[in-house]
Design an enzyme around this catalytic site. Structure first.
Site, PDB file in Angstrom:
ATOM      1  N   SER A 120       0.851  -1.187   0.000  1.00 24.73           N
ATOM      2  CA  SER A 120       0.000   0.000   0.000  1.00 24.73           C
ATOM      3  C   SER A 120       0.882   1.231   0.000  1.00 24.73           C
ATOM      4  O   SER A 120       2.020   1.192   0.476  1.00 24.73           O
ATOM      5  CB  SER A 120      -0.907  -0.036   1.230  1.00 24.73           C
ATOM      6  OG  SER A 120      -0.877   1.203   1.896  1.00 24.73           O
ATOM      7  N   LYS A 121       0.351   2.335  -0.543  1.00 24.75           N
ATOM      8  CA  LYS A 121       1.214   3.520  -0.580  1.00 24.75           C
ATOM      9  C   LYS A 121       1.454   4.068   0.815  1.00 24.75           C
ATOM     10  O   LYS A 121       2.355   4.852   1.030  1.00 24.75           O
ATOM     11  CB  LYS A 121       0.686   4.599  -1.524  1.00 24.75           C
ATOM     12  CG  LYS A 121      -0.780   4.844  -1.526  1.00 24.75           C
ATOM     13  CD  LYS A 121      -1.114   5.892  -2.574  1.00 24.75           C
ATOM     14  CE  LYS A 121      -2.564   5.778  -2.976  1.00 24.75           C
ATOM     15  NZ  LYS A 121      -2.920   6.551  -4.108  1.00 24.75           N
ATOM     16  N   ARG A 122       0.679   3.637   1.776  1.00 21.64           N
ATOM     17  CA  ARG A 122       0.901   4.082   3.154  1.00 21.64           C
ATOM     18  C   ARG A 122       1.921   3.207   3.895  1.00 21.64           C
ATOM     19  O   ARG A 122       2.371   3.543   4.979  1.00 21.64           O
ATOM     20  CB  ARG A 122      -0.428   4.108   3.911  1.00 21.64           C
ATOM     21  CG  ARG A 122      -1.240   5.367   3.593  1.00 21.64           C
ATOM     22  CD  ARG A 122      -2.677   5.232   4.034  1.00 21.64           C
ATOM     23  NE  ARG A 122      -3.371   4.251   3.218  1.00 21.64           N
ATOM     24  CZ  ARG A 122      -3.901   4.519   2.035  1.00 21.64           C
ATOM     25  NH1 ARG A 122      -3.821   5.736   1.534  1.00 21.64           N
ATOM     26  NH2 ARG A 122      -4.520   3.589   1.329  1.00 21.64           N
ATOM     27  N   ASP A 123       2.260   2.090   3.281  1.00 16.02           N
ATOM     28  CA  ASP A 123       3.253   1.198   3.863  1.00 16.02           C
ATOM     29  C   ASP A 123       4.605   1.924   3.937  1.00 16.02           C
ATOM     30  O   ASP A 123       5.072   2.441   2.926  1.00 16.02           O
ATOM     31  CB  ASP A 123       3.360  -0.010   2.906  1.00 16.02           C
ATOM     32  CG  ASP A 123       3.885  -1.229   3.600  1.00 16.02           C
ATOM     33  OD1 ASP A 123       4.808  -1.069   4.411  1.00 16.02           O
ATOM     34  OD2 ASP A 123       3.371  -2.319   3.321  1.00 16.02           O
TER      35      ASP A 123
END
Ligand code: GLU
Ligand code: ZN
Length: 493
Positions: A261-264
């Site tokens: 995920s781009k929040r990872d």
């Protein structure tokens, strides 16, 4: 002559750039550069139509990231080009004009349904086991019905009218794909307040900017049949010339086989940059997410990648993000630098705020001497600071676990002998320094490894580091002996 290839990278400036985004930019850029000889071009466009989520900071970061990576663009922000402006927030009049044409031509219509009505009908369709997308309620409203809705004060959105036939296209990565009408309902292109949506602005700009190949992530595959239908309408309206080819790049999977995920945190480009990945090391690794250079080689330069890259060779299967492999590839790229370039690349980590020593304590000559020994041992450039701090700090870093580990048995006796032998050694020859420590070890029944551990900790503060005898030589006799004396004093205390 066939039209020259034109590809684009068109991120939305929300949040920090992430590795999936970089992979998309890289594949588009490499495809354009591979075909540069026949005039291929790489267009950079900013999709900033969502004022609530877009930020100027993120926009600046996108530009800065592409520059750092060396992914230069032929048209786009700062560079300009025949289709300027390249920021969608500055192109609103264009979208309004196209939406008007779509409405006038009957390709789009006003939908007056309220959210509650849409939700209720979706629920009912679901309960009846029918497709639950938009049901076409407002497709053919009579003038009377429209008048009633208007009188009620309803504010319509604008929907694109999808054709009633299936849509088939040949994906450059996945081959032929077909989408049936019930899976692709009429979709919104303008909000009730007139603001255009991604569904409109993205294909309109691809059309106006004469994009020939759309290479993007698999997550966008579901918007492709809608865009192809819209494209056909734009061609009939004379806005577009032809439908581009589409290629959807595979998902990138992170830990536990979940989509990265781009929040990872692992996904953040800035993290790699701050840790001291080289752009070429990171790009080499990211290119392997869905593509391969050859069966037996996975380290290559960017020009080598460009020479070989073809979108047809991209694999449709999900790619796994493997941090260890990324680091090991980066380490190879660090070794591939010439030593001068390596020393320069380390520069940020030899200064504040990374470096704990005062600027005047940095000794460039010592750095240049130690650099070749460090180059073969780093995974990421940020590791340089701790590897050379013993040269520039007045005292070695004190690390209790290292001290406890190395100062076992009779360290004082060993260090005393080592100091004596080192004082008699040839300080221009690391072999002579090694012989001194070896001899001290023999005097106490210790092999070299055991004998050098206390010396290393006394001098550098740590149990692991650069080759010890070269390190001692570069630090010099006076400081080395003083540090051994200090360690002896500490052991005696
Ligand atoms: N702005 C879109 C995104 O970042 C671009 C999608 C596309 O490449 O078509 O998701
Ligand atoms: Zn409706």
């Amino acid at each position: 002559m066939a039209n020259a290839i034109r590809v684009r990278f068109c991120p939305s400036p929300t949040g920090n750039p992430h590795v999936g985004l970089v992979r998309t930019a890289l594949f588009n850029w490499a495809f354009a550069r591979h075909h540069q000889g026949s005039g291929a071009q790489f267009v950079f466009r900013i999709e900033d139509t969502d004022a609530a989520r877009d930020s100027e900071e993120s926009y600046e970061q996108l530009l800065d990231s592409l520059k750092w990576l060396g992914l230069d663009w032929d048209e786009g922000p700062e560079v300009g080009g025949p289709h300027a402006p390249y920021r969608q927030s500055q192109r609103m009049d264009i979208y309004k004009d196209v939406a008007d044409k779509l409405l006038a031509g009957g390709y789009a219509y006003r939908c007056y349904c309220t959210t509650t009505e849409l939700d209720d009908r979706r629920e009912a369709a679901r309960a009846a086991g029918k497709p639950s997308g938009y049901d076409g309620h407002c497709r053919e409203l009579s003038a009377e019905q429209v008048a009633v809705y208007e009188a009620e004060g309803r504010e319509p959105i604008v929907r694109f009218r999808m054709p009633d036939e299936p849509i088939t296209f040949t994906d450059l990565v996945r081959g032929e794909l077909t989408f049936t009408p019930e899976n692709v309902p009429d979709y919104g292109i303008l909000r009730a307040n007139g603001a255009p949506l991604y569904t409109l602005v993205n294909p309109v700009d691809d059309a106006l900017m004469e994009i020939t190949h759309v290479l993007r992530g698999e997550d966008l595959l579901s918007s492709t049949p809608r865009q192809i239908a819209l494209y056909k309408a734009l061609i009939e309206l004379g806005v577009a010339q032809e439908v581009p080819a589409f290629g959807h790049l595979p998902y990138v999977m992170g830990e536990g086989n979940k989509k990265l995920s781009k929040r990872d945190p692992q996904a953040s480009l800035n993290l790699y940059r701050e840790r001291g990945f080289l752009p070429e090391g990171l790009l080499n690794y990211l290119s392997l997410l869905g593509w391969s250079f050859s069966a037996d080689q996975d380290i290559f330069t960017i020009p080598e990648m460009v020479a070989k890259f073809d979108i047809a060779d991209v694999n449709a299967n999900p790619a796994r993000f493997d941090l260890k492999k990324a680091e090991s590839i980066n380490a190879d790229h660090i070794r591939m630098l010439d030593v001068k370039a390596f020393a320069e690349a380390c520069e940020p980590w030899l200064q504040a705020p990374h470096a704990p020593w005062a600027p005047e304590d940095f000794d460039r000559t010592a750095w240049e001497r130690i650099a070749p020994h460090a180059q073969t041992r780093l995974t990421v450039l940020s590791e340089i600071t701790a590897n050379v701090d013993f040269l520039f700090l007045a005292e070695p870093v004190f690390d209790q676990p290292s001290w406890d580990k190395a100062m076992k048995g009779e360290p004082a006796a060993l260090l005393t002998t080592a100091r004596e032998k080192l004082a008699d050694a040839d300080w221009n020859d690391p072999e002579s320094l090694k012989a001194a420590v070896l001899a001290a070890g023999e005097a106490h029944g210790l092999k070299l490894g055991k004998a050098q551990a206390p010396v290393r900790v006394a001098v550098t503060g740590r149990t692991v580091g650069l080759p010890l005898f070269e390190s001692l030589e570069i630090l010099g006799e006076e400081k080395t002996l003083a540090r051994i004396d200090a360690a002896l004093a500490k052991l005696a205390a």
